[in-house]
Design a protein around this motif. Structure first.
Motif, PDB file in Angstrom:
ATOM      1  N   THR A 160       0.820  -1.223   0.000  1.00 33.70           N
ATOM      2  CA  THR A 160       0.000   0.000   0.000  1.00 33.70           C
ATOM      3  C   THR A 160       0.852   1.270   0.000  1.00 33.70           C
ATOM      4  O   THR A 160       0.617   2.173  -0.823  1.00 33.70           O
ATOM      5  CB  THR A 160      -0.961  -0.004   1.199  1.00 33.70           C
ATOM      6  OG1 THR A 160      -1.772  -1.184   1.161  1.00 33.70           O
ATOM      7  CG2 THR A 160      -1.858   1.234   1.172  1.00 33.70           C
ATOM      8  N   PRO A 161       1.852   1.404   0.872  1.00 36.58           N
ATOM      9  CA  PRO A 161       2.665   2.628   0.841  1.00 36.58           C
ATOM     10  C   PRO A 161       3.427   2.808  -0.476  1.00 36.58           C
ATOM     11  O   PRO A 161       3.579   3.947  -0.952  1.00 36.58           O
ATOM     12  CB  PRO A 161       3.636   2.436   2.014  1.00 36.58           C
ATOM     13  CG  PRO A 161       2.999   1.425   2.891  1.00 36.58           C
ATOM     14  CD  PRO A 161       2.233   0.525   1.989  1.00 36.58           C
ATOM     15  N   LYS A 162       3.895   1.712  -1.042  1.00 34.86           N
ATOM     16  CA  LYS A 162       4.646   1.839  -2.287  1.00 34.86           C
ATOM     17  C   LYS A 162       3.728   2.256  -3.447  1.00 34.86           C
ATOM     18  O   LYS A 162       4.161   2.992  -4.337  1.00 34.86           O
ATOM     19  CB  LYS A 162       5.363   0.536  -2.599  1.00 34.86           C
ATOM     20  CG  LYS A 162       6.567   0.295  -1.686  1.00 34.86           C
ATOM     21  CD  LYS A 162       7.398  -0.900  -2.102  1.00 34.86           C
ATOM     22  CE  LYS A 162       8.643  -0.993  -1.218  1.00 34.86           C
ATOM     23  NZ  LYS A 162       9.539  -2.098  -1.590  1.00 34.86           N
ATOM     24  N   ILE A 163       2.500   1.768  -3.435  1.00 30.95           N
ATOM     25  CA  ILE A 163       1.555   2.213  -4.464  1.00 30.95           C
ATOM     26  C   ILE A 163       1.294   3.711  -4.318  1.00 30.95           C
ATOM     27  O   ILE A 163       1.274   4.461  -5.307  1.00 30.95           O
ATOM     28  CB  ILE A 163       0.242   1.418  -4.360  1.00 30.95           C
ATOM     29  CG1 ILE A 163       0.477  -0.036  -4.777  1.00 30.95           C
ATOM     30  CG2 ILE A 163      -0.837   2.045  -5.242  1.00 30.95           C
ATOM     31  CD1 ILE A 163      -0.740  -0.926  -4.603  1.00 30.95           C
ATOM     32  N   ILE A 164       1.117   4.162  -3.076  1.00 33.49           N
ATOM     33  CA  ILE A 164       0.904   5.595  -2.830  1.00 33.49           C
ATOM     34  C   ILE A 164       2.131   6.397  -3.264  1.00 33.49           C
ATOM     35  O   ILE A 164       2.032   7.449  -3.907  1.00 33.49           O
ATOM     36  CB  ILE A 164       0.592   5.845  -1.340  1.00 33.49           C
ATOM     37  CG1 ILE A 164      -0.727   5.168  -0.958  1.00 33.49           C
ATOM     38  CG2 ILE A 164       0.545   7.335  -1.043  1.00 33.49           C
ATOM     39  CD1 ILE A 164      -1.029   5.217   0.523  1.00 33.49           C
ATOM     40  N   GLY A 165       3.317   5.891  -2.917  1.00 31.66           N
ATOM     41  CA  GLY A 165       4.548   6.591  -3.284  1.00 31.66           C
ATOM     42  C   GLY A 165       4.738   6.688  -4.783  1.00 31.66           C
ATOM     43  O   GLY A 165       5.177   7.721  -5.304  1.00 31.66           O
ATOM     44  N   ALA A 166       4.411   5.613  -5.507  1.00 34.76           N
ATOM     45  CA  ALA A 166       4.560   5.621  -6.965  1.00 34.76           C
ATOM     46  C   ALA A 166       3.532   6.530  -7.620  1.00 34.76           C
ATOM     47  O   ALA A 166       3.817   7.194  -8.620  1.00 34.76           O
ATOM     48  CB  ALA A 166       4.447   4.207  -7.511  1.00 34.76           C
ATOM     49  N   THR A 167       2.308   6.574  -7.059  1.00 39.48           N
ATOM     50  CA  THR A 167       1.233   7.354  -7.658  1.00 39.48           C
ATOM     51  C   THR A 167       1.434   8.852  -7.445  1.00 39.48           C
ATOM     52  O   THR A 167       1.186   9.657  -8.354  1.00 39.48           O
ATOM     53  CB  THR A 167      -0.126   6.932  -7.079  1.00 39.48           C
ATOM     54  OG1 THR A 167      -0.282   5.513  -7.246  1.00 39.48           O
ATOM     55  CG2 THR A 167      -1.260   7.649  -7.776  1.00 39.48           C
ATOM     56  N   TYR A 168       1.891   9.241  -6.284  1.00 40.46           N
ATOM     57  CA  TYR A 168       2.049  10.663  -5.951  1.00 40.46           C
ATOM     58  C   TYR A 168       3.520  11.021  -5.693  1.00 40.46           C
ATOM     59  O   TYR A 168       3.834  11.831  -4.824  1.00 40.46           O
ATOM     60  CB  TYR A 168       1.213  10.996  -4.713  1.00 40.46           C
ATOM     61  CG  TYR A 168      -0.248  10.655  -4.860  1.00 40.46           C
ATOM     62  CD1 TYR A 168      -1.110  11.497  -5.568  1.00 40.46           C
ATOM     63  CD2 TYR A 168      -0.763   9.491  -4.313  1.00 40.46           C
ATOM     64  CE1 TYR A 168      -2.454  11.168  -5.719  1.00 40.46           C
ATOM     65  CE2 TYR A 168      -2.108   9.164  -4.454  1.00 40.46           C
ATOM     66  CZ  TYR A 168      -2.953  10.005  -5.158  1.00 40.46           C
ATOM     67  OH  TYR A 168      -4.278   9.685  -5.309  1.00 40.46           O
ATOM     68  N   SER A 169       4.408  10.417  -6.476  1.00 37.47           N
ATOM     69  CA  SER A 169       5.839  10.587  -6.224  1.00 37.47           C
ATOM     70  C   SER A 169       6.290  12.042  -6.320  1.00 37.47           C
ATOM     71  O   SER A 169       7.077  12.517  -5.489  1.00 37.47           O
ATOM     72  CB  SER A 169       6.643   9.729  -7.200  1.00 37.47           C
ATOM     73  OG  SER A 169       6.310  10.057  -8.539  1.00 37.47           O
ATOM     74  N   ASP A 170       5.818  12.774  -7.341  1.00 32.53           N
ATOM     75  CA  ASP A 170       6.273  14.155  -7.519  1.00 32.53           C
ATOM     76  C   ASP A 170       5.818  15.057  -6.377  1.00 32.53           C
ATOM     77  O   ASP A 170       6.500  16.037  -6.050  1.00 32.53           O
ATOM     78  CB  ASP A 170       5.753  14.711  -8.855  1.00 32.53           C
ATOM     79  CG  ASP A 170       6.411  14.044 -10.049  1.00 32.53           C
ATOM     80  OD1 ASP A 170       7.501  13.461  -9.865  1.00 32.53           O
ATOM     81  OD2 ASP A 170       5.852  14.076 -11.157  1.00 32.53           O
ATOM     82  N   ARG A 171       4.671  14.768  -5.762  1.00 31.70           N
ATOM     83  CA  ARG A 171       4.207  15.570  -4.627  1.00 31.70           C
ATOM     84  C   ARG A 171       4.921  15.175  -3.336  1.00 31.70           C
ATOM     85  O   ARG A 171       5.225  16.019  -2.488  1.00 31.70           O
ATOM     86  CB  ARG A 171       2.697  15.394  -4.438  1.00 31.70           C
ATOM     87  CG  ARG A 171       1.853  15.864  -5.606  1.00 31.70           C
ATOM     88  CD  ARG A 171       0.381  15.671  -5.269  1.00 31.70           C
ATOM     89  NE  ARG A 171      -0.485  15.930  -6.417  1.00 31.70           N
ATOM     90  CZ  ARG A 171      -1.807  15.804  -6.402  1.00 31.70           C
ATOM     91  NH1 ARG A 171      -2.409  15.410  -5.287  1.00 31.70           N
ATOM     92  NH2 ARG A 171      -2.524  16.056  -7.485  1.00 31.70           N
ATOM     93  N   LEU A 172       5.152  13.869  -3.187  1.00 29.28           N
ATOM     94  CA  LEU A 172       5.694  13.374  -1.917  1.00 29.28           C
ATOM     95  C   LEU A 172       7.198  13.578  -1.787  1.00 29.28           C
ATOM     96  O   LEU A 172       7.694  13.799  -0.672  1.00 29.28           O
ATOM     97  CB  LEU A 172       5.362  11.879  -1.764  1.00 29.28           C
ATOM     98  CG  LEU A 172       3.884  11.533  -1.572  1.00 29.28           C
ATOM     99  CD1 LEU A 172       3.689  10.030  -1.609  1.00 29.28           C
ATOM    100  CD2 LEU A 172       3.385  12.101  -0.241  1.00 29.28           C
ATOM    101  N   ALA A 173       7.936  13.487  -2.884  1.00 29.92           N
ATOM    102  CA  ALA A 173       9.400  13.551  -2.801  1.00 29.92           C
ATOM    103  C   ALA A 173       9.908  14.813  -2.103  1.00 29.92           C
ATOM    104  O   ALA A 173      10.771  14.726  -1.218  1.00 29.92           O
ATOM    105  CB  ALA A 173      10.002  13.415  -4.204  1.00 29.92           C
ATOM    106  N   PRO A 174       9.420  16.027  -2.445  1.00 34.55           N
ATOM    107  CA  PRO A 174       9.922  17.214  -1.739  1.00 34.55           C
ATOM    108  C   PRO A 174       9.581  17.225  -0.255  1.00 34.55           C
ATOM    109  O   PRO A 174      10.320  17.793   0.547  1.00 34.55           O
ATOM    110  CB  PRO A 174       9.219  18.380  -2.472  1.00 34.55           C
ATOM    111  CG  PRO A 174       8.842  17.833  -3.803  1.00 34.55           C
ATOM    112  CD  PRO A 174       8.508  16.395  -3.541  1.00 34.55           C
ATOM    113  N   ILE A 175       8.451  16.585   0.122  1.00 31.77           N
ATOM    114  CA  ILE A 175       8.065  16.536   1.536  1.00 31.77           C
ATOM    115  C   ILE A 175       8.918  15.524   2.276  1.00 31.77           C
ATOM    116  O   ILE A 175       9.438  15.789   3.374  1.00 31.77           O
ATOM    117  CB  ILE A 175       6.570  16.179   1.662  1.00 31.77           C
ATOM    118  CG1 ILE A 175       5.717  17.230   0.949  1.00 31.77           C
ATOM    119  CG2 ILE A 175       6.167  16.053   3.121  1.00 31.77           C
ATOM    120  CD1 ILE A 175       4.241  16.866   0.872  1.00 31.77           C
TER     121      ILE A 175
END
Length: 435
Positions: A114-129
């Motif tokens: 589940t976390p990896k799916i979220i990370g892959a789907t919203y990677s551009d938003r999550l990476a800076p955070i």
């Protein structure tokens, strides 16, 4: 552990699973993030993007701290579940086995997939955070990460592998960049997409593909009657005319016709005045790439050049406008009586001039004429027959039915092309050339 309340142990287990989920999501988000977008944000002063780019520039250390944390919390979670199982059910083997299955399922679902799916789907938003969390964590754990990476680097050397620098992996080849442009239709307007696609083609085609063939060049022959010279200058639609004696084999120069309009209209005009306005001809080797020629035009402040073969014979004419139109599309006004656009008729055919470049036919009509030989339809037909063809003869060129309508001297003037998929009986269109 017996003194610690069960509720507190369960709370710690949930916290460990949450930390594992954070590390798993961080790994996927950081590796899946668009590096070019992050670099663009970093250039605008976005602090999170700056930290993310800095972490991605040292991927081995970033992955080291993520995997170190992830493995520590997963191991701690598995140990804690075993302790809880023993407290609840004693030293029973089935209890330990069941606790192992339960924690494996929990980690797999809640802390990995589940976390990896979220990370892959919203990677551009999550990476800076996420970078705000990983950056200080890496500084804190740097000695441990450095020590672990020593063994990883040694193992890579034993296997004959090496860590490729991240800046190398971030570079795109021209083919990859072309695919990126073509797949960005939701971001880049279609017109801009076509222009960028044309730019990629300029390095793959030569001036021979774009030049006006020698037989189609309008020349000013000063050996003809002077009244005819007058009339041609007054009616010509070109701003520059090649001036020669008899033919292009005796080229004298290029005449900017606008300079002589006033003199021609007033009648105060003779051969010496014309020759005094000629510019030196500019020659282009036939194999020159179009993109390189664009730079040569700019460096030499030229707008027109004559394409020559290895023997110095003029093959055609290339202008700066030809190259610009190849990039942005046709924008100049067509000459009177000439329609530059081609469209299929209701009968799935189209009549074209024999001097039409094959590249234009392929682009406008979606055909697939070969481009590694002759550059015009006339040249391709002559190569096929190895002789001067006659009118009312049909043939197939690379599977495309073509009917010769009119010939003159040693060339095909007009021909009719049939759309391949619209021809029900292609064999009926083919007639063998005369013996």
């Amino acid at each position: 552990m017996d003194d610690i309340p069960l509720s507190l142990q369960l709370g710690a287990l949930i916290a460990l699973l949450a930390m594992s989920a954070l590390f798993s999501m961080s790994e996927t988000a950081m590796m899946a993030a668009n590096r070019f977008r992050l670099r663009h944000l970093a250039q605008t002063g976005h602090r999170g993007a700056e930290k993310a780019v800095a972490l991605l520039d040292q991927t081995d250390k970033m992955l080291g701290v993520i995997l170190l944390g992830n493995n520590l919390v997963n191991t701690a979670a598995a140990t804690l579940v075993s302790v809880i199982a023993i407290q609840l059910f004693g030293d029973e083997r089935w209890a330990l086995g069941a606790s192992t299955l339960i924690i494996t399922f929990a980690i797999l679902v809640f802390s990995e997939i589940t976390p990896k799916i979220i990370g892959a789907t919203y990677s551009d938003r999550l990476a800076p955070i996420i970078a705000f969390v990983l950056a200080p964590l890496l500084r804190l754990c740097y000695p441990v990460v450095w020590f672990v990476n020593l063994f990883a680097a040694s193992l890579l050397r034993i296997l004959g592998l090496s860590l490729r620098p991240s800046n190398e992996s971030a570079r795109l080849t021209p083919e990859e960049l072309r695919s990126l442009v073509l797949e960005s239709s939701h971001v880049i307007p279609k017109k801009h997409q076509a222009i960028l696609g044309s730019l990629f083609d300029l390095n793959e085609i030569t001036v021979e593909h774009m030049m006006t063939p020698r037989g189609s060049i309008e020349i000013l022959d000063i050996d003809q009657d002077w009244d005819a010279v007058h009339q041609q200058l007054l009616t010509s639609h070109h701003s520059r005319l090649p001036v020669c004696r008899g033919s292009l084999d005796q080229l004298l120069g290029v005449l900017p016709t606008r300079r002589l309009l006033a003199a021609v209209a007033s009648g105060d005009f003779d051969e010496s005045a014309l020759l005094g306005q000629l510019l030196q001809p500019y020659y282009i080797p036939a194999g020159t790439a179009v993109f390189a020629q664009l730079a040569f035009f700019q460096d030499n402040r030229q707008r027109i050049g004559f394409v020559v073969d290895e023997y110095g014979e003029i093959l055609g004419l290339l202008t700066l406008e030809d190259i610009i139109e190849e990039i942005v599309g046709d924008f100049t006004t067509s000459l009177p009586g000439i329609d530059s656009d081609l469209e299929w008729t209701a009968e799935a055919s189209v009549v074209v001039e024999g001097t039409r470049p094959l590249r234009d036919l392929n682009r406008m009509l979606g055909l697939a004429f070969p481009l590694d030989g002759p550059k015009t339809l006339n040249g391709l037909i002559l190569e096929h027959f190895q002789d001067i063809p006659e009118a009312d003869v049909s043939l197939k060129l690379n599977g495309i039915p073509v009917e010769i309508l009119q010939t003159k001297d040693r060339s095909v003037v007009t021909a009719r092309i049939y759309r391949p998929q619209a021809v029900s009986d292609a064999a009926s269109l083919y007639k063998a050339p005369p013996a």
